[in-house]
Design an enzyme around this catalytic site. Structure first.
Site, PDB file in Angstrom:
ATOM      1  N   MET A 120      53.502  32.190  44.154  1.00 20.71           N
ATOM      2  CA  MET A 120      53.672  33.067  43.031  1.00 20.71           C
ATOM      3  C   MET A 120      52.995  32.447  41.807  1.00 20.71           C
ATOM      4  O   MET A 120      53.478  31.455  41.278  1.00 20.71           O
ATOM      5  CB  MET A 120      55.164  33.274  42.754  1.00 20.71           C
ATOM      6  N   PRO A 121      51.889  32.994  41.361  1.00 17.41           N
ATOM      7  CA  PRO A 121      51.240  32.476  40.160  1.00 17.41           C
ATOM      8  C   PRO A 121      52.069  32.781  38.913  1.00 17.41           C
ATOM      9  O   PRO A 121      52.678  33.846  38.802  1.00 17.41           O
ATOM     10  CB  PRO A 121      49.918  33.234  40.094  1.00 17.41           C
ATOM     11  N   TYR A 122      52.080  31.831  38.020  1.00 17.89           N
ATOM     12  CA  TYR A 122      52.767  31.972  36.734  1.00 17.89           C
ATOM     13  C   TYR A 122      51.777  31.558  35.664  1.00 17.89           C
ATOM     14  O   TYR A 122      51.337  30.406  35.636  1.00 17.89           O
ATOM     15  CB  TYR A 122      54.004  31.068  36.708  1.00 17.89           C
ATOM     16  N   VAL A 142      53.116  36.534  37.735  1.00 19.09           N
ATOM     17  CA  VAL A 142      53.837  36.598  36.465  1.00 19.09           C
ATOM     18  C   VAL A 142      52.892  36.187  35.341  1.00 19.09           C
ATOM     19  O   VAL A 142      52.244  35.150  35.417  1.00 19.09           O
ATOM     20  CB  VAL A 142      55.055  35.647  36.487  1.00 19.09           C
TER      21      VAL A 142
END
Length: 68
Positions: free
Chosen positions: A1-3, A43
């Site tokens: 999940m990239p943030y 995100v």
């Protein structure tokens, strides 16, 4: 999940709601295209930092803008 956390100056120079939407969508699209990330788990956070809390070369952004 990239943030991804993007900090921008706030106050009078803060991005409009429309600009924020474009930034969030553009960054998401870029991560999908370049890193093959899933957009539903990507995100993007935009933080507005007051110009007195943002400094360059020992001076706040407010001071630098007043100098011209």
């Amino acid at each position: 999940m990239p943030y991804v956390n993007i900090k921008v100056t706030g106050g009078d120079e803060a991005p409009s709601t429309e600009q924020k939407k474009k930034i969030i969508q553009g960054v998401t699209d870029l991560l999908v295209e370049v890193l093959n990330k899933n957009p539903t788990s990507t995100v993007v956070i935009l933080e507005e930092v007051p110009m007195d809390n943002w400094g360059i070369a020992g001076k706040t952004t407010t001071e630098r803008r007043q100098e011209g």
